[in-house]
Design an enzyme around this catalytic site. Structure first.
Site, PDB file in Angstrom:
ATOM      1  NE  ARG A 259      -3.553  -2.284  -0.028  1.00  0.00           N
ATOM      2  CZ  ARG A 259      -3.044  -3.379  -0.586  1.00  0.00           C
ATOM      3  NH1 ARG A 259      -1.894  -3.351  -1.228  1.00  0.00           N
ATOM      4  NH2 ARG A 259      -3.682  -4.511  -0.536  1.00  0.00           N
TER       5      ARG A 259
ATOM      6  CB  SER B  21      -8.416  -1.515   4.556  1.00  0.00           C
ATOM      7  OG  SER B  21      -9.007  -2.644   3.997  1.00  0.00           O
TER       8      SER B  21
ATOM      9  CD  GLU C 146      -4.995   0.397   2.867  1.00  0.00           C
ATOM     10  OE1 GLU C 146      -4.995  -0.627   3.589  1.00  0.00           O
ATOM     11  OE2 GLU C 146      -5.601   0.449   1.786  1.00  0.00           O
TER      12      GLU C 146
HETATM   13  C1  LIG Z   1     -15.253   0.612  -0.163  1.00  0.00           C
HETATM   14  C2  LIG Z   1     -13.786   0.727  -0.457  1.00  0.00           C
HETATM   15  C3  LIG Z   1     -13.032  -0.409  -0.719  1.00  0.00           C
HETATM   16  C4  LIG Z   1     -11.660  -0.316  -0.986  1.00  0.00           C
HETATM   17  N1  LIG Z   1     -10.972  -1.454  -1.268  1.00  0.00           N
HETATM   18  C5  LIG Z   1      -9.660  -1.395  -1.557  1.00  0.00           C
HETATM   19  C6  LIG Z   1      -8.910  -2.578  -1.865  1.00  0.00           C
HETATM   20  O1  LIG Z   1      -9.444  -3.672  -1.921  1.00  0.00           O
HETATM   21  N2  LIG Z   1      -7.584  -2.455  -2.110  1.00  0.00           N
HETATM   22  C7  LIG Z   1      -6.962  -1.241  -2.086  1.00  0.00           C
HETATM   23  O2  LIG Z   1      -5.744  -1.198  -2.327  1.00  0.00           O
HETATM   24  N3  LIG Z   1      -7.632  -0.103  -1.797  1.00  0.00           N
HETATM   25  C8  LIG Z   1      -8.964  -0.156  -1.541  1.00  0.00           C
HETATM   26  N4  LIG Z   1      -9.647   0.987  -1.231  1.00  0.00           N
HETATM   27  C9  LIG Z   1      -8.929   2.270  -1.178  1.00  0.00           C
HETATM   28  C10 LIG Z   1      -8.980   3.083  -2.498  1.00  0.00           C
HETATM   29  O3  LIG Z   1      -9.964   2.574  -3.357  1.00  0.00           O
HETATM   30  C11 LIG Z   1      -7.634   3.048  -3.203  1.00  0.00           C
HETATM   31  O4  LIG Z   1      -6.624   3.519  -2.367  1.00  0.00           O
HETATM   32  C12 LIG Z   1      -7.634   3.876  -4.503  1.00  0.00           C
HETATM   33  O5  LIG Z   1      -6.450   3.660  -5.224  1.00  0.00           O
HETATM   34  C13 LIG Z   1      -7.773   5.378  -4.256  1.00  0.00           C
HETATM   35  O6  LIG Z   1      -7.968   5.976  -5.510  1.00  0.00           O
HETATM   36  P1  LIG Z   1      -8.514   7.449  -5.629  1.00  0.00           P
HETATM   37  O7  LIG Z   1      -8.469   7.817  -7.073  1.00  0.00           O
HETATM   38  O8  LIG Z   1      -9.833   7.547  -4.976  1.00  0.00           O
HETATM   39  O9  LIG Z   1      -7.414   8.247  -4.828  1.00  0.00           O
HETATM   40  P2  LIG Z   1      -7.594   9.430  -3.773  1.00  0.00           P
HETATM   41  O10 LIG Z   1      -8.269   8.904  -2.555  1.00  0.00           O
HETATM   42  O11 LIG Z   1      -8.199  10.610  -4.440  1.00  0.00           O
HETATM   43  O12 LIG Z   1      -6.075   9.732  -3.422  1.00  0.00           O
HETATM   44  C14 LIG Z   1      -5.290   8.792  -2.738  1.00  0.00           C
HETATM   45  C15 LIG Z   1      -3.836   9.299  -2.691  1.00  0.00           C
HETATM   46  O13 LIG Z   1      -3.305   9.329  -4.010  1.00  0.00           O
HETATM   47  C16 LIG Z   1      -2.922  10.665  -4.362  1.00  0.00           C
HETATM   48  N5  LIG Z   1      -3.260  10.839  -5.776  1.00  0.00           N
HETATM   49  C17 LIG Z   1      -4.457  10.667  -6.364  1.00  0.00           C
HETATM   50  N6  LIG Z   1      -4.367  10.878  -7.689  1.00  0.00           N
HETATM   51  C18 LIG Z   1      -3.063  11.188  -7.935  1.00  0.00           C
HETATM   52  C19 LIG Z   1      -2.319  11.519  -9.117  1.00  0.00           C
HETATM   53  N7  LIG Z   1      -2.890  11.562 -10.333  1.00  0.00           N
HETATM   54  N8  LIG Z   1      -0.995  11.796  -8.982  1.00  0.00           N
HETATM   55  C20 LIG Z   1      -0.392  11.762  -7.771  1.00  0.00           C
HETATM   56  N9  LIG Z   1      -1.041  11.455  -6.622  1.00  0.00           N
HETATM   57  C21 LIG Z   1      -2.351  11.173  -6.713  1.00  0.00           C
HETATM   58  C22 LIG Z   1      -3.701  11.576  -3.432  1.00  0.00           C
HETATM   59  O14 LIG Z   1      -3.044  12.817  -3.237  1.00  0.00           O
HETATM   60  C23 LIG Z   1      -3.721  10.735  -2.172  1.00  0.00           C
HETATM   61  O15 LIG Z   1      -2.485  10.841  -1.498  1.00  0.00           O
HETATM   62  C24 LIG Z   1     -11.032   0.937  -0.987  1.00  0.00           C
HETATM   63  C25 LIG Z   1     -11.785   2.102  -0.727  1.00  0.00           C
HETATM   64  C26 LIG Z   1     -13.138   2.000  -0.487  1.00  0.00           C
HETATM   65  C27 LIG Z   1     -13.950   3.256  -0.244  1.00  0.00           C
END
Ligand SMILES: Cc1cc2nc3c(=O)[nH]c(=O)nc-3n(C[C@H](O)[C@H](O)[C@H](O)COP(=O)(O)OP(=O)(O)OC[C@H]3O[C@@H](n4cnc5c(N)ncnc54)[C@H](O)[C@@H]3O)c2cc1C
Length: 334
Positions: A163, A234, A329
């Site tokens: 992660r 998580s 996380e």
């Molecule tokens: C119901 C649920 C289930 C989930 N299950 C999982 C799972 O099974 N496995 C897992 O790994 N995660 C899981 N997650 C967490 C989440 O889905 C992941 O971490 C996902 O990758 C976040 O993507 P996001 O676009 O929403 O990022 P954001 O939440 O918008 O950002 C996350 C981080 O990435 C940075 N970021 C975003 N975009 C960029 C970019 N273009 N360039 C540089 N930095 C950037 C942000 O600044 C921040 O630090 C889950 C979340 C939820 C709500």
């Protein structure tokens, strides 16, 4: 490029907090980032967000948020057994997984239904059901907001870990596209994790789409849907402890689940949290999800501060009982 002032972020964070940012920039082409550079946006504090599914927004942000809408999926080169696919950072992660399965490309089907965008997939090194993004990422194209230039990083320079990646440290980089290597033939389905094999077999055939459907079914039965219950998935990482601490806990709790690693023992944070009696509990509107205590939820009207308080209480009890400090996380954003 779209620009909004005093922009509400409620629909841009899966906890559903009602907070806003001072400026919100939405770009469709990577070159638009250079305009933001010219405007001095990157001189002050700023934050890149994707789907906001891994953020704990603690208050209104008195600075700029930049949001990618770079949307493309493009095959770049083919080898005997695989294809390298470049994907824009604004593509919804699960749309890309669906595209890969529809095109009979193997490698990311186990990562079905993870919320968020392609841009965050290398940042977090997303993972589920025995697969991590790092298994298939070959290159990450970034925009350097200090030097106003684009360049590509190979997988080794991304320093992927559980992660995490180098992008959590190099916060001046914005991911603009990611290259994944997907298998065109001879891919082996990964069914060992949890009850994946059982659910796949019950569906009758072992294909990419069956695995995807099985994963979606399992996830829907265990995890809260962001549109129904606010969460960021998580909340804590599973801690890795040394042999000495592991032994001392294991002697008291011989039924404790664990995984042996090269550098210690990984203990499921969900088990530790349950043992401290948190499963299903709430403090005001901040709760611990009944079906999966690793997930903190917004039961309606919670703020980032409410979830943070609950996080601290859980950390204190786990530290007290097991001498383990759980680390989040989720990205805490002030
Ligand atoms: C119901 C649920 C289930 C989930 N299950 C999982 C799972 O099974 N496995 C897992 O790994 N995660 C899981 N997650 C967490 C989440 O889905 C992941 O971490 C996902 O990758 C976040 O993507 P996001 O676009 O929403 O990022 P954001 O939440 O918008 O950002 C996350 C981080 O990435 C940075 N970021 C975003 N975009 C960029 C970019 N273009 N360039 C540089 N930095 C950037 C942000 O600044 C921040 O630090 C889950 C979340 C939820 C709500």
């Amino acid at each position: 490029m779209k620009h909004f002032s005093h922009y509400p972020l409620q629909k841009h964070n899966t906890f559903g907090f009602s907070v806003q940012c001072a400026d919100f920039y939405q770009y469709e082409q990577k070159e638009e980032l250079q305009q933001l550079y010219q405007q001095g946006v990157f001189n002050g504090k700023w934050l890149p967000i994707g789907g906001g599914s891994n953020l704990l927004l603690l208050n209104d942000l008195d600075y700029a948020v930049v949001h990618s809408q770079i949307n493309f999926i493009r095959s770049e080169k083919e080898t005997d057994e695989s294809v390298w696919v470049r994907v824009g950072s604004g593509v919804i992660w699960d749309d890309f997984v669906q595209w890969s399965v529809e095109n009979q490309l193997g490698g990311i089907e186990n990562l079905s239904f993870i919320p968020g965008t392609v841009g965050a997939s290398p940042v977090q090194n997303i993972g589920a059901y025995g697969v991590e993004a790092k298994d298939v990422i070959r290159e990450v194209e970034v925009y350097d907001t200090k030097d106003n230039r684009f360049y590509s990083m190979d997988a080794a320079s991304c320093r992927f870990e559980y992660r995490g990646s180098i992008f959590k440290e190099l916060k001046h980089l914005i991911v603009v596209s990611v290259v994944y290597e997907l298998a065109t033939k001879n891919y082996s389905l990964k069914l060992e994790y949890g009850n994946v094999r059982e659910v796949v077999q019950a569906k009758g055939d072992e294909s990419l789409s069956t695995v995807r459907n099985a994963i979606i079914e399992i996830r829907k039965s265990k995890l809260p849907l962001p549109e129904e219950i606010g969460s960021a998935g998580s909340f804590f990482k599973n801690p890795v402890v040394d042999a000495q601490l592991f032994q001392s806990i294991f002697e008291k709790y011989p039924s404790m689940p664990y995984y042996s690693l090269e550098d210690g023992y990984k203990i499921p944070a969900a088990w530790l949290i349950s043992q401290c009696g948190w499963k299903g509990r709430s403090i005001d509107a901040a709760g611990v999800y009944e079906k999966q205590p690793l997930i903190l939820v917004n039961r309606g009207g919670a703020t980032g501060a409410d979830i943070l308080f609950l996080m601290h209480q859980i950390q204190l009890s786990v530290k007290d009982k097991f001498n383990i400090l759980l680390s989040p996380e989720v990205c805490l954003v002030e």
